[in-house]
Design a protein around this motif. Structure first.
Motif, PDB file in Angstrom:
ATOM      1  N   ASP A 194       0.853  -1.195   0.000  1.00 25.16           N
ATOM      2  CA  ASP A 194       0.000   0.000   0.000  1.00 25.16           C
ATOM      3  C   ASP A 194       0.887   1.241   0.000  1.00 25.16           C
ATOM      4  N   SER A 195       0.591   2.187  -0.871  1.00 19.29           N
ATOM      5  CA  SER A 195       1.415   3.397  -0.987  1.00 19.29           C
ATOM      6  C   SER A 195       1.134   4.428   0.098  1.00 19.29           C
ATOM      7  N   LYS A 196       0.060   4.229   0.856  1.00 13.41           N
ATOM      8  CA  LYS A 196      -0.259   5.182   1.922  1.00 13.41           C
ATOM      9  C   LYS A 196       0.794   5.137   3.016  1.00 13.41           C
ATOM     10  N   PRO A 197       1.069   6.264   3.690  1.00 16.03           N
ATOM     11  CA  PRO A 197       1.968   6.250   4.848  1.00 16.03           C
ATOM     12  C   PRO A 197       1.465   5.266   5.902  1.00 16.03           C
ATOM     13  N   LEU A 198       2.397   4.689   6.652  1.00 21.22           N
ATOM     14  CA  LEU A 198       2.032   3.657   7.622  1.00 21.22           C
ATOM     15  C   LEU A 198       1.034   4.157   8.651  1.00 21.22           C
ATOM     16  N   TYR A 199       1.209   5.384   9.145  1.00 23.00           N
ATOM     17  CA  TYR A 199       0.315   5.867  10.197  1.00 23.00           C
ATOM     18  C   TYR A 199      -1.107   6.037   9.679  1.00 23.00           C
ATOM     19  N   ILE A 200      -1.249   6.385   8.390  1.00 20.31           N
ATOM     20  CA  ILE A 200      -2.587   6.514   7.808  1.00 20.31           C
ATOM     21  C   ILE A 200      -3.231   5.137   7.660  1.00 20.31           C
ATOM     22  N   GLN A 201      -2.428   4.139   7.303  1.00 19.12           N
ATOM     23  CA  GLN A 201      -2.963   2.778   7.224  1.00 19.12           C
ATOM     24  C   GLN A 201      -3.457   2.298   8.588  1.00 19.12           C
ATOM     25  N   VAL A 202      -2.654   2.540   9.619  1.00  9.40           N
ATOM     26  CA  VAL A 202      -3.058   2.131  10.967  1.00  9.40           C
ATOM     27  C   VAL A 202      -4.318   2.880  11.382  1.00  9.40           C
ATOM     28  N   ASN A 203      -4.338   4.171  11.099  1.00  7.47           N
ATOM     29  CA  ASN A 203      -5.502   4.996  11.405  1.00  7.47           C
ATOM     30  C   ASN A 203      -6.745   4.444  10.716  1.00  7.47           C
ATOM     31  N   ASP A 204      -6.654   4.208   9.407  1.00  3.58           N
ATOM     32  CA  ASP A 204      -7.805   3.735   8.639  1.00  3.58           C
ATOM     33  C   ASP A 204      -8.289   2.375   9.127  1.00  3.58           C
ATOM     34  N   ARG A 205      -7.340   1.480   9.426  1.00  2.00           N
ATOM     35  CA  ARG A 205      -7.716   0.133   9.841  1.00  2.00           C
ATOM     36  C   ARG A 205      -8.382   0.143  11.219  1.00  2.00           C
TER      37      ARG A 205
END
Length: 251
Positions: A16-27
Motif C-alpha cells: 500500500d502506498s499510503k503512509p504507515l500511520y494513515i494505514q493504521v488509522n484507517d484500519r
C-alpha cells in the motif's frame, strides 16, 4: 477482540502506498465503524501496539493523535487509550447535559464563555414569551465529556425566576431543581449546517465541518417557558435517536 486478531487487522500492507500511520488509522477506524471494537474497549499502549504490528512507536502515536482529535479514541491520563465511539441521545428523554453524560459513564465539564445578567434579544424574548429587552440570565459555555468538547450551548432564562449567575455551577438543571423549577416537557428543533469559524475552533473540528444546531424550549407544569437553549453539537460524535411506534400499538 484478542491480541492476535487485532494485530492481524491493524498490520499495514507493505504494497500500500499510503503512509504507515494513515494505514493504521484507517484500519483502526474501520474496526470501530463495523463494531469489532466498541465504546469503552481498551486499545494497547503505543509501545505494545507498535511491537504487535511491526511499526515504530511514532507511527502509532501519529495514528492515535488524529483519532483522538476527531473523537474516535479517548485517552485518559494514567489509564490508557479507549474507544470513544459516538454518543446517542434519545429524543424522548428530557435530561440536562451533565445528567445525560453521567448516565453514559462520562465525566461532564464546562468551559464558561459567558455567565451574566443581560436583556433579551427579540428572538429570545419571543421564545421565552417575555417582553423585548426584559432582563434575562444568559449562560454560554462549551460542554465537555471526559475533557472532549461536545457542544457550544447558550441557555437563556427569564430573570423572573430569581436565579443569578453565581447560582449556576456545573449543571443548570441542578440549580433549578433546588427551586422546584424542573421542566416537565420540551420542544426541540434540530437542523444540520456547516459550523461557523468560531464554532469549529471551539469544538476542535476541521474546516467546513458539519454541526447539529439545536433550539430547545423547556416548559414548566403551568405552561411557562423555563428556558430556551441554543446549542451547536459536534455532528461527528452525536446521534439523536427517536423511537417511532405504529398507530395501532396499544389499542
Amino acid at each position: 477482540m484478542d491480541a492476535m486478531t487485532l494485530a492481524a487487522a491493524l498490520t499495514p500492507d507493505p504494497d500500500d502506498s499510503k503512509p504507515l500511520y494513515i494505514q493504521v488509522n484507517d484500519r483502526l477506524r474501520a474496526l470501530i465503524d463495523r463494531g469489532a471494537l466498541r465504546r469503552g474497549d481498551a486499545i494497547p499502549a503505543e509501545r505494545d501496539l507498535a511491537e504487535m504490528i511491526g511499526v515504530s512507536r511514532v507511527t502509532v502515536r501519529k495514528a492515535f493523535v488524529e483519532l483522538v482529535e476527531s473523537g474516535v479514541l479517548l485517552q485518559k491520563k494514567g489509564a490508557g487509550t479507549f474507544v470513544a465511539g459516538r454518543i446517542e441521545q434519545p429524543l424522548s428523554r428530557l435530561l440536562g447535559f451533565s445528567e445525560d453524560m453521567r448516565a453514559r459513564g462520562f465525566e461532564p465539564g464546562s468551559v464558561w464563555l459567558r455567565r451574566e445578567e443581560s436583556v433579551a434579544s427579540p428572538d429570545e424574548a419571543m421564545a421565552l414569551g417575555i417582553a423585548p429587552h426584559a432582563p434575562v440570565l444568559r449562560l454560554k459555555r462549551i460542554r465537555m465529556a471526559n475533557g472532549q468538547p461536545m457542544a457550544i450551548e447558550t441557555a437563556v432564562m427569564s430573570a423572573q425566576f430569581g436565579l443569578k449567575p453565581q447560582d449556576i455551577g456545573e449543571s443548570l438543571y441542578d440549580a433549578v431543581r433546588k427551586r422546584d423549577l424542573l421542566p416537565v416537557r420540551a420542544l426541540q428543533r434540530i437542523r444540520a449546517r456547516i459550523g461557523a469559524v468560531s464554532e469549529i475552533e471551539l469544538l476542535h473540528l476541521e474546516k467546513a465541518s458539519a454541526v447539529l444546531a439545536i433550539e430547545r424550549r423547556s416548559f414548566l407544569a403551568d405552561g411557562r417557558v423555563l428556558e430556551v437553549t441554543f446549542s451547536c453539537y459536534r455532528a461527528d460524535l452525536y446521534d439523536f435517536v427517536v423511537e417511532l411506534r405504529g398507530g395501532g400499538e396499544g389499542r
